[in-house]
Write a protein that holds these residues in place. Structure first.
Motif, PDB file in Angstrom:
ATOM      1  N   PRO A  39       0.792  -1.232   0.000  1.00 15.66           N
ATOM      2  CA  PRO A  39       0.000   0.000   0.000  1.00 15.66           C
ATOM      3  C   PRO A  39       0.826   1.285   0.000  1.00 15.66           C
ATOM      4  CG  PRO A  39       0.197  -0.795   2.226  1.00 15.66           C
ATOM      5  CD  PRO A  39       0.975  -1.758   1.362  1.00 15.66           C
ATOM      6  N   GLY A  40       2.098   1.252  -0.278  1.00 15.15           N
ATOM      7  CA  GLY A  40       2.912   2.464  -0.311  1.00 15.15           C
ATOM      8  C   GLY A  40       3.898   2.520   0.841  1.00 15.15           C
ATOM      9  N   SER A  41       4.971   3.271   0.634  1.00 15.04           N
ATOM     10  CA  SER A  41       6.052   3.321   1.620  1.00 15.04           C
ATOM     11  C   SER A  41       5.661   4.019   2.912  1.00 15.04           C
ATOM     12  CB  SER A  41       7.271   4.026   1.010  1.00 15.04           C
ATOM     13  OG  SER A  41       6.944   5.352   0.626  1.00 15.04           O
ATOM     14  N   GLU A  42       4.606   4.866   2.863  1.00 17.06           N
ATOM     15  CA  GLU A  42       4.200   5.613   4.056  1.00 17.06           C
ATOM     16  C   GLU A  42       3.107   4.911   4.858  1.00 17.06           C
ATOM     17  OE1 GLU A  42       5.743   8.256   5.088  1.00 17.06           O
ATOM     18  OE2 GLU A  42       7.060   8.268   3.350  1.00 17.06           O
ATOM     19  N   PHE A  43       2.697   3.713   4.418  1.00 12.78           N
ATOM     20  CA  PHE A  43       1.623   3.016   5.129  1.00 12.78           C
ATOM     21  C   PHE A  43       2.078   2.666   6.544  1.00 12.78           C
ATOM     22  CE2 PHE A  43      -1.150  -0.595   6.187  1.00 12.78           C
ATOM     23  CZ  PHE A  43      -2.378  -0.049   5.872  1.00 12.78           C
ATOM     24  N   GLN A  44       1.223   2.972   7.530  1.00 11.81           N
ATOM     25  CA  GLN A  44       1.617   2.864   8.936  1.00 11.81           C
ATOM     26  C   GLN A  44       1.318   1.482   9.524  1.00 11.81           C
ATOM     27  OE1 GLN A  44       3.288   5.420  10.438  1.00 11.81           O
ATOM     28  NE2 GLN A  44       3.258   6.262   8.376  1.00 11.81           N
ATOM     29  N   PHE A  45       2.085   0.469   9.082  1.00 12.19           N
ATOM     30  CA  PHE A  45       1.900  -0.874   9.627  1.00 12.19           C
ATOM     31  C   PHE A  45       2.115  -0.880  11.145  1.00 12.19           C
ATOM     32  CE2 PHE A  45       2.781  -2.232   5.207  1.00 12.19           C
ATOM     33  CZ  PHE A  45       1.748  -3.133   5.038  1.00 12.19           C
ATOM     34  N   ASP A  46       3.211  -0.243  11.591  1.00  5.95           N
ATOM     35  CA  ASP A  46       3.531  -0.247  13.022  1.00  5.95           C
ATOM     36  C   ASP A  46       2.419   0.390  13.841  1.00  5.95           C
ATOM     37  OD1 ASP A  46       5.929  -1.488  12.544  1.00  5.95           O
ATOM     38  OD2 ASP A  46       7.122   0.356  12.592  1.00  5.95           O
ATOM     39  N   ALA A  47       1.856   1.492  13.315  1.00  3.06           N
ATOM     40  CA  ALA A  47       0.802   2.197  14.043  1.00  3.06           C
ATOM     41  C   ALA A  47      -0.457   1.342  14.149  1.00  3.06           C
ATOM     42  CB  ALA A  47       0.482   3.517  13.352  1.00  3.06           C
ATOM     43  N   GLY A  96      -2.753  13.352   3.118  1.00  2.00           N
ATOM     44  CA  GLY A  96      -2.299  12.028   2.700  1.00  2.00           C
ATOM     45  C   GLY A  96      -1.662  11.178   3.777  1.00  2.00           C
ATOM     46  N   TYR A  97      -1.767  11.598   5.046  1.00  4.13           N
ATOM     47  CA  TYR A  97      -1.160  10.828   6.132  1.00  4.13           C
ATOM     48  C   TYR A  97      -2.182   9.884   6.762  1.00  4.13           C
ATOM     49  CZ  TYR A  97       2.557  14.367   5.994  1.00  4.13           C
ATOM     50  OH  TYR A  97       3.572  15.196   5.596  1.00  4.13           O
ATOM     51  N   ALA A 125       7.835  13.457  11.836  1.00  5.65           N
ATOM     52  CA  ALA A 125       7.563  14.764  12.437  1.00  5.65           C
ATOM     53  C   ALA A 125       8.034  15.886  11.518  1.00  5.65           C
ATOM     54  CB  ALA A 125       8.249  14.864  13.799  1.00  5.65           C
ATOM     55  N   ALA A 126       9.177  15.688  10.881  1.00  5.41           N
ATOM     56  CA  ALA A 126       9.711  16.701   9.965  1.00  5.41           C
ATOM     57  C   ALA A 126       8.787  16.888   8.760  1.00  5.41           C
ATOM     58  CB  ALA A 126      11.110  16.298   9.507  1.00  5.41           C
ATOM     59  N   LYS A 127       8.232  15.790   8.251  1.00  7.60           N
ATOM     60  CA  LYS A 127       7.311  15.873   7.111  1.00  7.60           C
ATOM     61  C   LYS A 127       6.041  16.630   7.498  1.00  7.60           C
ATOM     62  CE  LYS A 127       8.775  11.570   4.847  1.00  7.60           C
ATOM     63  NZ  LYS A 127       8.354  10.218   4.408  1.00  7.60           N
ATOM     64  N   LEU A 128       5.522  16.319   8.678  1.00 12.09           N
ATOM     65  CA  LEU A 128       4.303  16.984   9.135  1.00 12.09           C
ATOM     66  C   LEU A 128       4.539  18.477   9.364  1.00 12.09           C
ATOM     67  CD1 LEU A 128       3.091  14.187  11.550  1.00 12.09           C
ATOM     68  CD2 LEU A 128       1.738  15.097   9.662  1.00 12.09           C
ATOM     69  N   LYS A 129       5.690  18.808   9.927  1.00  7.05           N
ATOM     70  CA  LYS A 129       6.017  20.221  10.148  1.00  7.05           C
ATOM     71  C   LYS A 129       6.131  20.962   8.822  1.00  7.05           C
ATOM     72  CE  LYS A 129       8.293  19.769  14.651  1.00  7.05           C
ATOM     73  NZ  LYS A 129       9.571  19.868  15.405  1.00  7.05           N
ATOM     74  N   ALA A 130       6.685  20.292   7.818  1.00  7.88           N
ATOM     75  CA  ALA A 130       6.807  20.903   6.496  1.00  7.88           C
ATOM     76  C   ALA A 130       5.439  21.177   5.887  1.00  7.88           C
ATOM     77  CB  ALA A 130       7.623  19.995   5.575  1.00  7.88           C
ATOM     78  N   ASP A 131       4.432  20.406   6.311  1.00  4.29           N
ATOM     79  CA  ASP A 131       3.065  20.604   5.827  1.00  4.29           C
ATOM     80  C   ASP A 131       2.255  21.529   6.734  1.00  4.29           C
ATOM     81  OD1 ASP A 131       2.945  19.264   3.397  1.00  4.29           O
ATOM     82  OD2 ASP A 131       2.693  17.310   4.350  1.00  4.29           O
ATOM     83  N   GLY A 132       2.929  22.138   7.712  1.00  5.83           N
ATOM     84  CA  GLY A 132       2.268  23.155   8.522  1.00  5.83           C
ATOM     85  C   GLY A 132       1.704  22.701   9.852  1.00  5.83           C
ATOM     86  N   PHE A 133       2.047  21.493  10.301  1.00  3.55           N
ATOM     87  CA  PHE A 133       1.519  20.990  11.569  1.00  3.55           C
ATOM     88  C   PHE A 133       2.582  21.067  12.669  1.00  3.55           C
ATOM     89  CE2 PHE A 133      -0.782  18.649   8.228  1.00  3.55           C
ATOM     90  CZ  PHE A 133      -2.082  18.999   8.551  1.00  3.55           C
TER      91      PHE A 133
END
Length: 211
Positions: A39-47, A96-97, A125-133
Motif C-alpha cells: 500500500p505504499g512506503s508511508e503506510f503505517q503498519f507499526d501504528a 495524505g497521512y 515529524a519533519a514531514k508533518l512540520k513541512a506541511d504546517g503541523f
C-alpha cells in the motif's frame, strides 16, 4: 477491517492471527510483480499493529508494544473536545497521512505512527512540520477511539447540515446559530473543507453531516 478479519478467522477456523509484521502484510509482500508498491512506503503498519495491540490490552500501558519495546509516536495536538481533535485529524488525512485518534483521560490526542526507532518518528515529524503541523514526539499511547469521517461520503452536490457543535468557519469567523438549522448544497470540495452554495462559505468537513 483487520480486527474484523482476525475475529472471523478465529470464529470460523479457530486460528488467531498474530499481531506482527510477519502476519500483517501488504500486497507487495504477497504479489510483488503486479503490486510492488501497495500500500505504499508511508503506510503505517507499526501504528495499526500498535493500535490493535492497545485495544486488546487491559493493562493500560499502551505507549509500548506487547513485547515491552518503546514506541515513538508523532503527536499533533491534544484536545478536551473530541470534535476539535477530529478537525485536526481530517486536516492531516487530507494531506495524505494515516493517523489515529487516542484518548488519555479527558484528552483526545491526534497521533501519526508508532515507531520502534526514534529516527523514523523524527522523519515523520519533519514531514508533518513541512506541511504546517506542530508536532512533538511522545512515547505515550492511549485508547484508540472511533472517528466519524464525513469526507468518505460527501461529494459535490451532497445535501448537508452544519453540526450544532461547529464553532467557526474554516476561514476563522464564528458560525451563527441560525446557520446551523438549514440544509445546504456542497458546491466544491477542498482540503478538509466544503464550500456551501447557499451561504458561499467554507466549512470544515468534520463540522457537517449528510442530510
Amino acid at each position: 477491517m483487520i480486527k474484523f478479519i482476525r475475529s472471523e478467522v478465529k470464529r470460523i477456523y479457530g486460528v488467531e492471527i498474530p499481531l506482527d509484521r510477519e502476519h500483517i502484510v501488504g500486497h507487495y509482500q504477497i504479489n510483488p510483480v503486479t503490486k510492488p508498491n501497495c500500500p505504499g512506503s508511508e503506510f503505517q503498519f507499526d501504528a495499526i499493529i500498535a493500535a490493535l495491540k492497545g485495544s486488546e490490552s487491559s493493562t493500560g500501558n499502551q505507549g509500548n508494544s506487547a513485547s515491552g519495546t518503546v514506541l515513538y509516536r508523532v503527536q499533533v495536538g491534544a484536545y478536551g473536545v473530541k470534535a476539535n481533535a477530529e478537525k485536526t485529524l481530517e486536516a492531516i488525512k487530507a494531506k495524505g497521512y494515516d493517523t489515529m485518534l487516542v484518548q488519555v483521560g479527558n484528552l483526545y490526542k491526534v497521533q501519526v505512527g508508532a515507531y520502534s526507532k526514534k529516527e523514523n518518528a523524527d522523519n515523520m515529524a519533519a514531514k508533518l512540520k513541512a506541511d504546517g503541523f506542530d508536532t512533538f514526539i511522545t512515547t505515550q499511547g492511549g485508547t484508540t477511539v472511533s472517528v466519524e469521517s464525513a469526507s468518505a461520503s460527501i461529494t459535490v452536490g451532497s445535501k448537508v447540515k452544519i453540526k450544532s457543535s461547529a464553532a467557526k468557519y474554516s476561514t476563522g469567523q464564528a458560525i451563527p446559530d441560525w446557520v446551523k438549522n438549514n440544509t445546504y448544497t456542497v458546491q466544491q470540495l477542498g482540503d478538509g473543507k466544503v464550500l456551501l452554495k447557499e451561504i458561499v462559505s467554507w466549512v470544515n468537513i468534520s463540522d457537517v453531516s449528510l442530510v
